[in-house]
Design an enzyme around this catalytic site. Structure first.
Site, mmCIF file in Angstrom:
data_model
loop_
_atom_site.group_PDB
_atom_site.id
_atom_site.type_symbol
_atom_site.label_atom_id
_atom_site.label_comp_id
_atom_site.label_asym_id
_atom_site.label_seq_id
_atom_site.Cartn_x
_atom_site.Cartn_y
_atom_site.Cartn_z
ATOM 1 N N ASP A 63 -22.049 14.652 90.145
ATOM 2 C CA ASP A 63 -20.818 14.160 89.529
ATOM 3 C C ASP A 63 -19.645 15.039 89.973
ATOM 4 O O ASP A 63 -19.847 16.142 90.482
ATOM 5 C CB ASP A 63 -20.989 14.199 88.001
ATOM 6 C CG ASP A 63 -19.737 13.801 87.263
ATOM 7 O OD1 ASP A 63 -19.197 12.721 87.541
ATOM 8 O OD2 ASP A 63 -19.288 14.587 86.396
ATOM 9 N N ASP A 84 -15.766 15.179 88.284
ATOM 10 C CA ASP A 84 -14.936 15.746 87.219
ATOM 11 C C ASP A 84 -15.800 16.410 86.150
ATOM 12 O O ASP A 84 -16.712 15.783 85.600
ATOM 13 C CB ASP A 84 -14.095 14.645 86.561
ATOM 14 C CG ASP A 84 -13.160 13.971 87.539
ATOM 15 O OD1 ASP A 84 -12.138 14.576 87.876
ATOM 16 O OD2 ASP A 84 -13.465 12.841 87.977
ATOM 17 N N ASP A 99 -22.230 16.433 83.866
ATOM 18 C CA ASP A 99 -21.735 17.246 82.760
ATOM 19 C C ASP A 99 -21.718 16.500 81.432
ATOM 20 O O ASP A 99 -21.244 17.057 80.431
ATOM 21 C CB ASP A 99 -20.316 17.742 83.068
ATOM 22 C CG ASP A 99 -19.273 16.633 82.952
ATOM 23 O OD1 ASP A 99 -19.488 15.556 83.553
ATOM 24 O OD2 ASP A 99 -18.256 16.838 82.270
#
Length: 250
Positions: A21, A23, A195
């Site tokens: 991922d 961001d 995240d």
């Protein structure tokens, strides 16, 4: 802690590729979001929004982020608009808001964002360990590629897929399934690194193992409460675990 490290090492020995991922996992982009959204809101003569509020809205794509911000700033103090009235107000403003947001985001992309510690070293180590890598983000591809380039990360990835690359976004499993196809790897041997619960839910549904970083956004919720196969504090821990796992197997 030892059990956690052993479990991570065993997992990495069964990994051929990683989907990472963007961001909140590789780059802290909250500054970019806050700046572009702030400029957009000023253009539309709307109230400002605090970065802490924005952080809880990140992760489901720029379209969702923009609609969430509009909904927040359009809510009168102490009042609650009917859902249908709010949706109408947001959708009426959305085309102009998106045009201004896109304009500003592309102008400042990466300028107010920072790499999380160890990201470049971690990606380099994973490549050195023989893993194929793909970046998979809900961010539009036109935003993601320049950001990776600006931060010196683009060259680590065999593929980059934005939120507009497929018909559906994470947490739907489709983007992970398509990324595995592009990498030529089985989902069970392709690690998702993210995240948030978005990444974990998509990975579980796609049949991929998933490890989450402890420093990202996760919609403002504690990431350790998410169903994942492990948690790391920095990306180099993945390559270290893979090395430890292979050493133990010899």
């Amino acid at each position: 802690m030892v059990m956690e490290q052993d479990r991570l090492a065993a997992l990495l020995t069964r990994t051929d590729a990683a989907i990472v991922d963007l961001d909140g996992t590789m780059v802290d982009t909250l500054g970019d979001f806050a700046e572009a959204l702030g400029r957009m809101l000023r253009d539309l003569q709307l109230p400002a929004i605090a970065p802490a509020q924005i952080a809880r809205m990140v992760g489901k794509g720029s379209e969702h982020l923009l609609r969430s911000v509009l909904k927040q700033v359009l809510t009168p103090d102490g009042q609650a608009l009917a859902a249908i009235e709010m949706e109408a107000k947001v959708e009426a403003l959305y085309p102009r808001a998106w045009e201004r947001y896109e304009h500003h985001y592309l102008a400042i992309n990466g300028q107010f964002a920072t790499l999380y510690p160890g990201v470049a070293e971690g990606l380099q180590a994973l490549r050195g360990a023989g893993l194929a890598l793909a970046c998979l983000t809900n961010k539009p591809t036109a935003f993601a590629r320049p950001l990776l380039r600006a931060k010196g990360l683009e060259g680590f990835f065999d593929h980059v897929f934005g939120g507009d690359a497929f018909a559906r976004k994470k947490p739907d499993p489709l983007p992970l399934q398509k990324a595995c196809e592009a990498l030529g790897t089985a989902p069970a041997r392709t690690l998702m690194v993210g995240d948030s619960s978005n990444d974990a839910q998509a990975a579980r549904a796609a049949g991929c193992p998933v490890v989450l970083v402890t420093y990202g956004y996760n919609h403002g919720q504690p990431v350790q409460a998410v169903d994942a196969d492990g948690f790391i504090h920095a990306l180099p821990e993945l390559a270290a675990a893979r090395g430890a796992g292979h050493a133990a197997a010899r």
